[in-house]
Design an enzyme around this catalytic site. Sequence first.
Site, short mmCIF file in Angstrom:
data_model
loop_
_atom_site.label_atom_id
_atom_site.label_comp_id
_atom_site.label_asym_id
_atom_site.label_seq_id
_atom_site.Cartn_x
_atom_site.Cartn_y
_atom_site.Cartn_z
CB THR A 145 -0.92 0.02 1.24
OG1 THR A 145 -1.62 1.27 1.29
CG2 THR A 145 -0.15 -0.15 2.54
CB SER A 187 -5.05 2.28 9.89
OG SER A 187 -4.62 1.41 8.84
CE1 TYR A 189 -4.15 -3.40 4.44
CE2 TYR A 189 -4.32 -1.00 4.31
CZ TYR A 189 -4.03 -2.22 3.72
OH TYR A 189 -3.61 -2.25 2.42
CG HIS A 190 -2.43 1.97 6.09
ND1 HIS A 190 -3.67 2.43 6.44
CD2 HIS A 190 -2.39 2.05 4.73
CE1 HIS A 190 -4.35 2.79 5.35
NE2 HIS A 190 -3.59 2.57 4.30
CE LYS A 193 -1.48 -5.00 2.75
NZ LYS A 193 -1.47 -5.95 1.66
N1 USQ Z 1 -12.77 9.23 3.26
C1 USQ Z 1 -13.76 10.19 3.23
N2 USQ Z 1 -15.04 9.75 3.13
C2 USQ Z 1 -15.38 8.43 3.03
C3 USQ Z 1 -14.34 7.47 3.03
C4 USQ Z 1 -13.05 7.91 3.16
O1 USQ Z 1 -13.52 11.39 3.31
O2 USQ Z 1 -16.58 8.14 2.93
C5 USQ Z 1 -11.37 9.67 3.37
C6 USQ Z 1 -10.60 9.04 4.51
O3 USQ Z 1 -10.78 9.72 5.72
C7 USQ Z 1 -9.19 9.04 3.98
C8 USQ Z 1 -9.36 8.89 2.47
O4 USQ Z 1 -10.71 9.25 2.19
O5 USQ Z 1 -8.60 10.28 4.21
C9 USQ Z 1 -9.09 7.51 1.93
O6 USQ Z 1 -9.90 6.55 2.57
P1 USQ Z 1 -10.24 5.15 1.86
O7 USQ Z 1 -11.19 4.41 2.75
O8 USQ Z 1 -10.64 5.39 0.46
O9 USQ Z 1 -8.80 4.45 1.78
P2 USQ Z 1 -7.85 3.79 2.89
O10 USQ Z 1 -8.50 3.61 4.19
O11 USQ Z 1 -6.57 4.56 2.88
O12 USQ Z 1 -7.56 2.33 2.31
C10 USQ Z 1 -7.69 1.98 0.94
C11 USQ Z 1 -7.74 0.45 0.85
C12 USQ Z 1 -6.40 -0.13 1.34
C13 USQ Z 1 -5.27 0.47 0.52
C14 USQ Z 1 -5.29 1.99 0.63
C15 USQ Z 1 -4.30 2.64 -0.30
O13 USQ Z 1 -8.82 -0.07 1.62
O14 USQ Z 1 -6.42 -1.54 1.20
O15 USQ Z 1 -4.04 -0.01 1.02
O16 USQ Z 1 -6.59 2.47 0.19
S1 USQ Z 1 -3.69 4.17 0.35
O17 USQ Z 1 -4.82 4.98 0.75
O18 USQ Z 1 -2.94 4.83 -0.73
O19 USQ Z 1 -2.85 3.87 1.51
#
Ligand code: USQ
Length: 406
Positions: A145, A187, A189-190, A193
């Site tokens: 990730t 998090s 989860y992160h 990784k």
């Molecule tokens: N967010 C919102 N509104 C929502 C959902 C999320 O504003 O309804 C915000 C979150 O607070 C965060 C961002 O959008 O700041 C990203 O959240 P996300 O749920 O889209 O992504 P994340 O939790 O980071 O995890 C997802 C995948 C994970 C992968 C990661 C890549 O579930 O498996 O590793 O994206 S990364 O984000 O580049 O680390």
Amino acid sequence: MKIAVLGGDGFVGWPTSLHLSARDHEVHILDNLSRRWIDTELGVQSLTPMDSIQERTRIWHQETGRRIHFHLIDLARDYEVLKAWLAEHRPDAIVHFAEQRAAPYSMKSDRHKNYTVNNNVNATHNLLNAMVEIDLDAHLVHLGTMGVYGYSSVGAAIPEGYLPVGVKTLSGETARQEILYPANPGSIYHMTKCLDQLLFQFYAKNDGLRITDLHQGIVWGTHTDETKLHQQLINRFDYDGDYGTVLNRFLIQAAIGYPLTVHGTGGQTRAFIHIQDSVRCIDLALESPPVRGERVKIFNQMTETHRVRDLAELVARMTGAKVAYLPNPRKEAAENDLVVKNEQFLELGLDPTTLAEGLLAEVVDVAKKYAYRVDRSRIPSISAWTKDIAPTIERDPEGKRLKSVG
Ligand code: USQ
């Protein structure tokens, strides 16, 4: 090649399995079907109706004449079974998706934290351990990730895995080195990784395992060329507050007239990649393995960066949806810039599918088609990062604090 896809029943694993099978590889899916059990635990289901894995592979054979083999194995718990399977089948390559991938799920409770750490770290370590034990020189491609870096580029682009540093030696000279970019997980989860990265570094150095780690951004979209071939090959599509990722959530919310759930100011900048590019990148990584003895090869698997509120406003303009700015359930920077290097995949021939209204509209259409399956009460993200944040969470964003855009 004979390829084992660990976690091949999941959101990226399934379309990857189809993509590799379509390219004439012999594909074996190893999966414990935990994602389906978690849906049951959470009381949610994929927006798209998914068939069983056996039925999916039957349809694939019916449509293409190709076989994908399925093996019900829990990597984290069934070490001996995994080792015996690898010793019997001796795949040329292994693609490892078999981890709990949702940050909000990993933060739900102490039980979920334990589950995520035990599952993810044991799965990865069992795999590496077994490969060494049976002398399996397969190329291991792991889905990591972008979150291992944290999301701040301190004014410099985030490199692909390694950071050049100069260390002042005792004799006053500067020793030059490349180190793993400092881990900065946001998090549990992160964090798993980040731990995976260390396991890979050790096993590549100590045992000469050939490993590629893909630091992927947030995946959006749902269809790939292969999942479109038949309605029963459809990919899963998560919309709930734990597993739904931000852009796909906004598109589904727009389709059903639910306010777009922006956390905080929406100033969070993140990296994105379309699902079609995600499967293409895995294929490209498989074609370009490291040699034995080489350090872990790391790619940044993303094609563009966007600020969350810009995405919300784009979707709102496109669809007329309203935007709700909600208290953020996560502990994360309210605003950040993010610049990421991704030259390696571009040099290997990736032609990025970037955000285009047509593709966004296609996702909205899929969401509209299956809107009758949405349980609106499962949309809010209620998993709090700390005990202090928990009481501030908005559990019913509908109709509250709305800002009309467009
Ligand atoms: N967010 C919102 N509104 C929502 C959902 C999320 O504003 O309804 C915000 C979150 O607070 C965060 C961002 O959008 O700041 C990203 O959240 P996300 O749920 O889209 O992504 P994340 O939790 O980071 O995890 C997802 C995948 C994970 C992968 C990661 C890549 O579930 O498996 O590793 O994206 S990364 O984000 O580049 O680390």
